[in-house]
Design an enzyme around this catalytic site. Structure first.
Site, PDB file in Angstrom:
ATOM      1  N   CYS A 176      11.583  -5.567  -1.890  1.00  0.00           N
ATOM      2  CA  CYS A 176      11.539  -6.417  -0.605  1.00  0.00           C
ATOM      3  C   CYS A 176      11.097  -7.729  -0.986  1.00  0.00           C
ATOM      4  O   CYS A 176      11.543  -8.750  -0.579  1.00  0.00           O
ATOM      5  CB  CYS A 176      10.602  -5.846   0.192  1.00  0.00           C
ATOM      6  SG  CYS A 176      10.691  -4.237   0.870  1.00  0.00           S
ATOM      7  N   HIS A 192       7.089 -11.215   2.348  1.00  0.00           N
ATOM      8  CA  HIS A 192       6.564  -9.592   1.765  1.00  0.00           C
ATOM      9  C   HIS A 192       5.432  -9.307   2.327  1.00  0.00           C
ATOM     10  O   HIS A 192       4.371  -9.852   2.453  1.00  0.00           O
ATOM     11  CB  HIS A 192       6.529  -9.411   0.228  1.00  0.00           C
ATOM     12  CG  HIS A 192       6.298  -8.133  -0.209  1.00  0.00           C
ATOM     13  ND1 HIS A 192       7.142  -6.901   0.401  1.00  0.00           N
ATOM     14  CD2 HIS A 192       5.138  -7.658  -0.531  1.00  0.00           C
ATOM     15  CE1 HIS A 192       6.441  -5.804  -0.082  1.00  0.00           C
ATOM     16  NE2 HIS A 192       5.470  -6.241  -0.463  1.00  0.00           N
TER      17      HIS A 192
END
Length: 475
Positions: free
Chosen positions: A79, A133
């Site tokens: 991610c 994130h």
């Protein structure tokens, strides 16, 4: 001396600026709005990408009015590194983000991010949900690793999926929820879930700012694990009919050990539990798709569709049992490949088979909106492919992942995937997607393909050398 060289090369590389030419301005002479839809852990198992089992009617209708990129790839299948790369326009070897803890401004303090570019050019830049994130599910409702100077406003909804974490079923209890095959079919409505609340807030912004230039980033948490959605989405799928990944006996015999994230294969789950997990993943895909539909409906209702560029992307792909692997963090196709749809008013309903990267989104939006594109951008504008999806295009895609103390790097062309682990010392892979789309046969050690390996290896290493600066590499 080496550090000084790196700093001086990166300083020139990162902080200059050049002007991109605007293309295809709206007929009304108003600035384009941008609806930037980020989806967490979504692979290409969608109707518009040819998966007839998965129900994704709203993403499918977006694809019908946009350009669907059939060979789009992330730069790092995890991610934070993936999102950092896209949002800063830099490859991981330049921004230095390889894990989930480092904030990119530690390494690139003055870089102008994609939303910051719009904010700096008189757009209202708004974020709802996960764009930079967040740890999922742990950081839902917080700012996570967000970048405050990129936005005018940041909104972090939190729903019953977070409140009811204790009720989630974990099929792999030795793994924490964010990296587990875990799920829950809930009661209640879509709008009680975090992603449903995200859409509520996004629609409010559309209503309030509909007369202003707007960059609206909407980041969904699903289908990221744990796979949580209302029961009705689970009811769309018969667990016994879930199509498990194709498997081949001795598939992993020619695969380097470093290539494997899921060990043992399938984390030891039997077929029934794998079906259970995959059904839950697809349920959350359909739930998220319904939220995309609510956004598209709001655009239409507010008459913003004719003046809004829509970009829908996932931060990386997702293995569902291919090669015994689950989730991301591998360099196989299902992990490296992503869905990418770009809808520009007046264009659409097309597909491109050219090999593109998430890194290309930043320069594309800068050009479409006539904004000054920073010179540090390492991607290439996709505007030629938006006009002609079959246009000449010879740019490969590069994806990398870190495995303990070694790096795996992969190059994808329209035909080949070639991967080196620890610069080849920990293994090499070559797959021919023209004849082996499932990547079952590693051709890297077949003498018939020696020239292909040599050519792709040279391209892969040249890309790495450019990222780290040839001057430093040679020392």
């Amino acid at each position: 001396m080496k550090n000084k060289i790196i700093f001086s090369v990166l300083s020139v590389f990162i902080f200059g600026a050049a002007i991109a030419s605007p293309v295809d301005k709206p007929k009304s002479n108003k600035k384009y709005n941008v609806l930037f839809i980020a989806i967490d852990d979504l692979n290409n198992d969608l109707g518009c990408y040819g998966n007839a089992f998965v129900k994704s009617p709203n993403i499918d209708r977006l694809a019908a009015r946009g350009v669907r990129f059939d060979k789009a790839y992330n730069q790092f299948p995890l991610c934070s590194p993936s999102r950092t790369s896209l949002l800063t326009g830099t490859r991981p070897d330049v921004n230095g983000v390889y894990e989930l803890q480092t904030h990119f401004r530690k390494n690139l303090p003055d870089v102008v991010t994609l939303p910051q570019l719009f904010k700096n050019n008189d757009y209202y830049s708004a974020r709802v949900g996960k764009i930079f994130h967040y740890g999922v599910p742990g950081q839902i409702g917080t700012n996570g690793l967000d970048d405050s100077i990129s936005w005018n406003v940041r909104i972090n909804p939190i729903g019953r999926d977070k409140a009811e974490e204790a009720l989630i079923k974990n099929l792999t209890p030795e793994r924490h929820l964010g990296s587990a095959l875990a799920y829950r079919a809930t009661g209640g409505t879509d709008e009680e879930q975090t992603d449903g609340l995200i859409v509520n807030e996004a629609i409010k912004i559309l209503e309030e700012k509909k007369d202003e230039p707007l960059f609206l980033a909407v980041g969904f948490f699903r289908p990221h694990s744990p796979y949580v959605a209302p029961q009705k989405y689970f009811d769309l799928y018969d667990e016994n009919k879930v199509p498990l990944a194709k498997e081949k006996e001795n598939d992993l015999a020619d695969v380097p050990e470093a290539a494997l994230f899921t060990t043992p294969p399938h984390w030891g789950l039997d077929e029934q539990k794998r079906r259970e997990a995959q059904r839950a993943y697809y349920a959350t895909v359909s739930f998220m798709d319904a939220q995309v539909g609510r956004l598209l409906d709001a655009l239409d209702r507010l008459k913003l569709s004719e003046n809004t560029i829509i970009v829908l992307w996932s931060d990386h792909g997702y293995n569902l049992g291919q090669h015994g692997q689950w989730m991301k963090q591998s360099l196989f196709e299902n992990s490296a490949r992503v869905p990418l749809i770009i809808s520009v008013p007046g264009q659409g309903g097309k597909a491109s088979s050219r090999t593109v990267e998430l890194l290309d989104i930043y320069p594309t939006l800068a050009e479409l909106c006539g904004l000054p594109a920073p010179r540090h951008l390492q991607g290439k504008s996709l505007t030629p492919l938006l006009k002609n999806p079959s246009a000449t295009w010879d740019k490969p895609a590069f994806t990398q992942v870190k495995r303990k103390d070694i790096m795996g790097r992969s190059i994808r062309t329209e035909r080949w995937r070639y991967t080196e682990w620890d610069e080849g010392r920990a293994g090499v892979e070559l797959y021919d997607h023209q004849n082996d789309k499932d990547e079952f046969t590693n051709l890297a050690n077949d003498s018939k393909y020696a020239e292909t390996v040599k050519d792709l290896s040279a391209k892969l290493r040249k890309n790495y050398a450019v990222n780290k600066s040839e001057a430093v590499i040679k020392e």
